[in-house]
Enzyme design. Structure first.
Site, PDB file in Angstrom:
ATOM      1  N   ASP A   1      -5.433   3.690  36.984  1.00 24.58           N
ATOM      2  CA  ASP A   1      -5.489   2.964  38.258  1.00 24.58           C
ATOM      3  C   ASP A   1      -6.204   3.769  39.345  1.00 24.58           C
ATOM      4  O   ASP A   1      -6.524   3.237  40.410  1.00 24.58           O
ATOM      5  CB  ASP A   1      -4.071   2.613  38.735  1.00 24.58           C
ATOM      6  CG  ASP A   1      -3.402   1.602  37.808  1.00 24.58           C
ATOM      7  OD1 ASP A   1      -4.108   0.888  37.074  1.00 24.58           O
ATOM      8  OD2 ASP A   1      -2.156   1.528  37.809  1.00 24.58           O
TER       9      ASP A   1
ATOM     10  N   SER B   1      -0.912   1.081  26.371  1.00 24.22           N
ATOM     11  CA  SER B   1      -0.554   0.170  27.463  1.00 24.22           C
ATOM     12  C   SER B   1       0.948   0.216  27.687  1.00 24.22           C
ATOM     13  O   SER B   1       1.732  -0.193  26.823  1.00 24.22           O
ATOM     14  CB  SER B   1      -0.966  -1.268  27.137  1.00 24.22           C
ATOM     15  OG  SER B   1      -0.318  -2.147  28.056  1.00 24.22           O
TER      16      SER B   1
ATOM     17  N   ARG C   1      -7.072  -2.176  44.775  1.00 23.16           N
ATOM     18  CA  ARG C   1      -7.489  -0.778  44.567  1.00 23.16           C
ATOM     19  C   ARG C   1      -8.973  -0.574  44.904  1.00 23.16           C
ATOM     20  O   ARG C   1      -9.367   0.524  45.298  1.00 23.16           O
ATOM     21  CB  ARG C   1      -7.166  -0.312  43.152  1.00 23.16           C
ATOM     22  CG  ARG C   1      -5.655  -0.339  42.889  1.00 23.16           C
ATOM     23  CD  ARG C   1      -5.181   0.629  41.857  1.00 23.16           C
ATOM     24  NE  ARG C   1      -3.834   0.290  41.431  1.00 23.16           N
ATOM     25  CZ  ARG C   1      -2.721   0.638  42.072  1.00 23.16           C
ATOM     26  NH1 ARG C   1      -2.776   1.346  43.186  1.00 23.16           N
ATOM     27  NH2 ARG C   1      -1.546   0.264  41.617  1.00 23.16           N
TER      28      ARG C   1
HETATM   29  C1  S3P Z   1       1.406  -0.464  34.524  1.00 25.71           C
HETATM   30  C2  S3P Z   1       0.638  -0.085  33.444  1.00 25.71           C
HETATM   31  C3  S3P Z   1      -0.832  -0.003  33.485  1.00 25.71           C
HETATM   32  C4  S3P Z   1      -1.340   0.039  34.928  1.00 25.71           C
HETATM   33  C5  S3P Z   1      -0.685  -1.005  35.790  1.00 25.71           C
HETATM   34  C6  S3P Z   1       0.817  -0.778  35.839  1.00 25.71           C
HETATM   35  C7  S3P Z   1       2.880  -0.541  34.355  1.00 25.71           C
HETATM   36  O1  S3P Z   1      -1.377  -1.145  32.855  1.00 25.71           O
HETATM   37  O2  S3P Z   1      -2.747  -0.122  34.961  1.00 25.71           O
HETATM   38  O3  S3P Z   1      -1.202  -0.947  37.108  1.00 25.71           O
HETATM   39  O4  S3P Z   1       3.604  -0.592  35.367  1.00 25.71           O
HETATM   40  O5  S3P Z   1       3.326  -0.519  33.211  1.00 25.71           O
HETATM   41  P1  S3P Z   1      -1.562  -1.243  31.241  1.00 25.71           P
HETATM   42  O6  S3P Z   1      -0.220  -1.289  30.602  1.00 25.71           O
HETATM   43  O7  S3P Z   1      -2.336  -2.514  31.021  1.00 25.71           O
HETATM   44  O8  S3P Z   1      -2.335  -0.032  30.837  1.00 25.71           O
END
Ligand code: S3P
Length: 425
Positions: free
Chosen positions: A312, A164, A385
């Site tokens: 995403d 994440s 989305r």
């Molecule tokens: C993001 C990380 C992702 C992604 C989100 C944007 C970011 O989430 O799905 O739309 O900008 O760091 P996660 O960190 O929960 O995987």
């Protein structure tokens, strides 16, 4: 959207600035010593949420515009907020700002809309509490509203259970603001925009082989950054090119960070013709143009190793799978259940409602492609989305879809419907 005989695509889309980079540009400009210049920031509701939270903490953030200057307050210059920090629909805003505020000497209350309030925040509070902050969850046992009681923090070594970028970035920002070293281990590479920014700002940061190490100094330099086009926005039009019967669509100036471009590999594997032109390294991120043309589409498998690089994009890839020959399986993507909607449930329910054979898996879905006409009402659950993914599918041949809440795209891509009309007219 009408039942088209054939879909011809033509033209160029200048996709909006990248959402992840735009959040980070504002936050890191706010923490820099001096004024930062940001060009091409995404102007959308999610970025307005980050701007609003920073203003509430005393940062001089002007209205979002093509060329803007942000007055940084340094790592220790934020002011106690007079009101709650309302993050709207934006997970990146709340999670990254939890990291920043964990190192402040005043408490902050984070709030958000109904969807954001349901999303898990303990994955962020756990490492921040291990560093010495205290997080009070006001309603449920997870989610918002929550109060961050920040203070002096200790160094930390933390192993992420799930890849994440938001959690990783929260830990890095907490270490940066508190001036303590942090070491994060991630099970698979997640987007590294925070790391790239910090390196460009002169911080001592190293990453690779699943380790991210920050040894913060007392300040970070201001930015002069051109925000690249959003690959997650480009992916919708790449999918449109793949689904078309003829033509080509060009997506200009897209961020080609390998942590974001998994969808290109998948669309190519499915038979689409995607080429990259004019690739350059400009500033912290690599950028280039994508040209998407149709192909004979076949099913594929998307597994856990690929998921962080296209998390995403899975809703729109599932929509492409609905028109590919054979059964596509997506696994290792349980994270989809805790996005702006439960995207496994919402994508599968919508595919079934319009006549596609699809099934939920605990950590993904199965989609059987069809050439039969598809027709029906798409329930977005307010998820941008989901709206855009089905907007793309709805433009393809022999498809007639109505979207219940087309305006929800404004959190990430306010001009999506205009841009879609521009290349399909
Ligand atoms: C993001 C990380 C992702 C992604 C989100 C944007 C970011 O989430 O799905 O739309 O900008 O760091 P996660 O960190 O929960 O995987």
């Amino acid at each position: 959207m009408a039942l088209h005989g054939r879909l011809l695509v033509r033209g160029v889309v200048d996709v909006p600035g990248d959402k992840s980079v735009s959040h980070r540009a504002l936050i890191l400009a706010a923490l820099a010593r001096g004024s930062s210049r940001i060009h091409g920031i995404l102007r959308s509701e999610d970025i307005e949420s980050t701007a609003h939270v920073l203003r509430t903490l005393g940062v001089d953030v002007p209205p979002l515009s093509e060329r803007m200057t942000v007055g940084g307050r340094g790592l220790n210059g934020l002011l106690a907020p007079a009101t709650n920090l309302n993050c709207g629909n934006s997970g990146t805003t709340v999670r990254l700002m939890m990291g920043v505020t964990a190192a402040q000497s005043f408490p902050c209350t984070f709030t958000g809309d109904v969807s954001l309030s349901r999303r898990p925040m303990r994955r962020v509070s756990a490492p921040l509490e291990a560093m010495g902050a205290r997080v009070e969850f006001l309603n449920a046992d997870d989610g918002l509203p929550l109060v961050m009681h920040g203070g002096r923090l200790s160094p930390i070594e933390w192993r992420l259970e799930t890849a994440s970028a938001q959690v990783k970035s929260a830990i890095l920002l907490a270490g940066l603001c508190a001036g303590v070293p942090v070491l994060v281990h991630e099970p698979a590479p997640s987007r590294d925009h925070t790391e790239r920014f910090l390196r460009a700002q002169g911080a001592a940061i190293r990453w690779g082989n699943g380790r991210i190490e920050l040894d913060p100094g007392g300040s970070v330099a201001p930015l002069d950054v051109q925000v690249p086009g959003d690959p997650s926005a480009a992916a919708f039009f790449a999918a449109l090119g793949a689904l078309a019967d003829d033509g080509a669509v060009t997506l200009r100036g897209v961020d080609l960070n390998p942590g974001r471009t998994g969808f290109v590999n998948v669309l190519r594997r499915m038979g689409a013709d995607i080429t990259v032109e004019n690739g350059i390294e400009s500033g912290p991120e690599p950028i280039g143009d994508l040209i998407a043309r149709p192909g004979i589409l076949r099913a594929t498998s998307i597994g856990p190793d690929e998921v962080p690089s296209l998390i995403d994009e899975l809703p729109v890839l599932a929509c492409v799978a609905a028109r590919a020959d054979g059964e596509t399986a997506i696994t290792g993507a349980a994270e989809l259940r805790v996005k702006e909607s439960d995207r496994i449930a919402s994508v599968v329910a919508n595919l079934r409602a319009i006549g596609v054979l699809a099934d939920e898996l605990p950590d993904g879905m199965r989609v059987v492609g069809t050439r039969a006409p598809l027709k029906g009402l798409i329930r977005t659950h307010g998820d941008h989305r989901v709206a855009m993914a089905f907007g793309i599918l709805g433009s393809s041949a022999a498809t007639e879809l109505a979207i219940d809440d087309p305006a929800c795209v404004s959190v990430s891509y306010p001009h999506f419907w205009r841009d879609l009309a521009g290349v399909t007219a």
